[in-house]
Design an enzyme around this catalytic site. Sequence first.
Site, short mmCIF file in Angstrom:
data_model
loop_
_atom_site.label_atom_id
_atom_site.label_comp_id
_atom_site.label_asym_id
_atom_site.label_seq_id
_atom_site.Cartn_x
_atom_site.Cartn_y
_atom_site.Cartn_z
N SER A 35 0.82 -1.22 0.00
CA SER A 35 0.00 0.00 0.00
C SER A 35 0.86 1.26 0.00
O SER A 35 0.33 2.37 0.01
CB SER A 35 -0.93 0.00 1.22
N THR A 67 -39.49 27.27 -9.85
CA THR A 67 -39.80 25.92 -9.37
C THR A 67 -40.01 25.12 -10.65
O THR A 67 -40.52 25.67 -11.64
CB THR A 67 -41.06 25.87 -8.48
N HIS A 68 -39.59 23.88 -10.65
CA HIS A 68 -39.65 23.05 -11.87
C HIS A 68 -38.83 23.68 -13.00
O HIS A 68 -39.08 23.39 -14.18
CB HIS A 68 -41.08 22.82 -12.34
N SER A 116 -12.62 27.04 -27.04
CA SER A 116 -12.77 25.85 -27.88
C SER A 116 -11.70 25.90 -28.96
O SER A 116 -11.32 26.97 -29.43
CB SER A 116 -14.16 25.85 -28.53
N LYS A 173 -16.33 30.61 -28.19
CA LYS A 173 -16.72 29.90 -26.98
C LYS A 173 -16.02 30.36 -25.71
O LYS A 173 -14.84 30.70 -25.71
CB LYS A 173 -16.43 28.41 -27.16
N GLU A 180 -18.35 22.58 -14.50
CA GLU A 180 -18.70 21.22 -14.91
C GLU A 180 -17.85 20.18 -14.17
O GLU A 180 -18.34 19.13 -13.77
CB GLU A 180 -18.52 21.08 -16.43
N TYR A 227 -9.54 -6.81 12.47
CA TYR A 227 -8.91 -6.32 11.25
C TYR A 227 -8.92 -7.38 10.14
O TYR A 227 -8.73 -8.56 10.39
CB TYR A 227 -7.46 -5.91 11.54
N1 ARG Z 1 -1.04 -1.43 5.38
C1 ARG Z 1 -2.01 -1.95 6.31
C2 ARG Z 1 -3.32 -1.15 6.16
O1 ARG Z 1 -3.28 -0.11 5.57
C3 ARG Z 1 -1.51 -1.84 7.71
C4 ARG Z 1 -2.11 -2.84 8.64
C5 ARG Z 1 -1.60 -4.20 8.40
N2 ARG Z 1 -2.06 -5.12 9.38
C6 ARG Z 1 -2.07 -6.43 9.18
N3 ARG Z 1 -2.57 -7.17 10.11
N4 ARG Z 1 -1.61 -6.95 8.09
O2 ARG Z 1 -4.36 -1.56 6.60
#
Ligand code: ARG
Length: 461
Positions: free
Chosen positions: A24, A156-157, A278, A284, A291, A318
């Site tokens: 991550s 309205t509408h 544009s 334009k 947007e 977890y």
């Molecule tokens: N990179 C993990 C997360 O963002 C950290 C926690 C990891 N914990 C574990 N039990 N593998 O959630």
Amino acid sequence: AANQQWGGRFAAGPAEIMGRINASIGFDQRLWRQDIAGSKAHAAMLGTQGIIEPADVSAITAGLDAIAAEIEAGRFSFDEALEDIHMNVEARLSAAIGDAGRRLHTARSRNDQVATDFRLWVRDAIDALDAQVVGLMVALATRAAEYAATPMPGFTHLQTAQPVTFGHHLLAYVEMLSRDRGRLRDARARLNELPLGSAALAGTSFPIDRHAVAAALGFDRPTANSLDAVSDRDFALEYLSALSILAVHLSRLAEEIVIWCSQPYHFIRLSDAYTTGSSIMPQKRNPDAAELARAKSGRITGALVGLLMVIKGLPLAYAKDMQEDKQPVFDATDAAGLALAAMEGMVRDLVADAAAMRAASGSGYATATDLADWLVRVLKLPFRDAHHVTGQIVALAERQGVDLAGLELAAMQSVEPRITAAVFDVLTVEASVASRTSYGGTAPGNVAAQAAGWLQRLEIS
Ligand code: ARG
């Protein structure tokens, strides 16, 4: 090679694809400040509690400060093999200071660590976005004060309904944004409990002081249940919910800006700074920023729904699914920040075409309700009868191709003989808006006072 953080149990390293799906660091490096702040508070507490030596605390603190400086300067090399920000920082610390660094993870787990870092991050994000919401509110209220007496058609509408003032319309968004601030504030108050010290899921056998760490990191108190603390993400969901509602408000304003600056309306003109041209059509001036602000709301709401779906089936505590909580929050935060900044700039720069708004607000029999109210007030007709009489007069005007003020008195009297010339006083858009003096109504005096009140309150907030 086996993983340096848990290699004892393993003979071989992960498959290449395992490393990639597991890592991550590509996104959670955005947690680095929070990770280092959390680790410093944790280390200080371990020292105070006599769990590690004072010398270790000093080495850890200095080492973490040095790492923060490296990251800040862009000199830190993040390693995907170390998976996430927590292990990147810890590995670097241990490489720099040796055993002291290897004592830091006493009485904690990445599970409570990441929950803590993420709460700190969301808390900072709320504070930054709140300041931006205030900026947009100030811009809206400033323009509302300027246009407190400028009539525009109220719809309205999306059909002409009754005249309002442009200032009144802008202040409607100030009210919405104020509630958005309240929702963000509520979310912040609820998230402000410290997960650290819950360890992996069950708490720890070390004599830690979670209250001290909570205070050091600005949390109101430690979380009360270790299982909840490491596995709940409702703080992120609540934040994304509040952000989604805010984004929907921005999207509605953006949509109105797109409509208002279109040629058939030309109620407003955006500045060059907030329009694009544009490549083929030289005339334009497109409202791309509005947007895109409108589009960001889809993305932000998508982040909320995406995270709800990630969390919904997870047994306590977890699970690695939770690692996927960060990208939607980061993306939604970035999108909201951009949208708020762009909307503020657009609102500050836009110029109303008062003549076009005035002309549009007089068309479509927008003062028909004023005529009906006059019949009630002066001729004492019951409102339902007045509504019927006015409907007949509007139909007559429509047949003659004129607006209400353009009808002959005799024509009106052919429908209701007791009508007098005094009725024409209430048929202008100026008279109409000026008469709406009920609390919260669009009368210019009301609007000016509301705008001034907002500006005063926002200045001190
Ligand atoms: N990179 C993990 C997360 O963002 C950290 C926690 C990891 N914990 C574990 N039990 N593998 O959630």
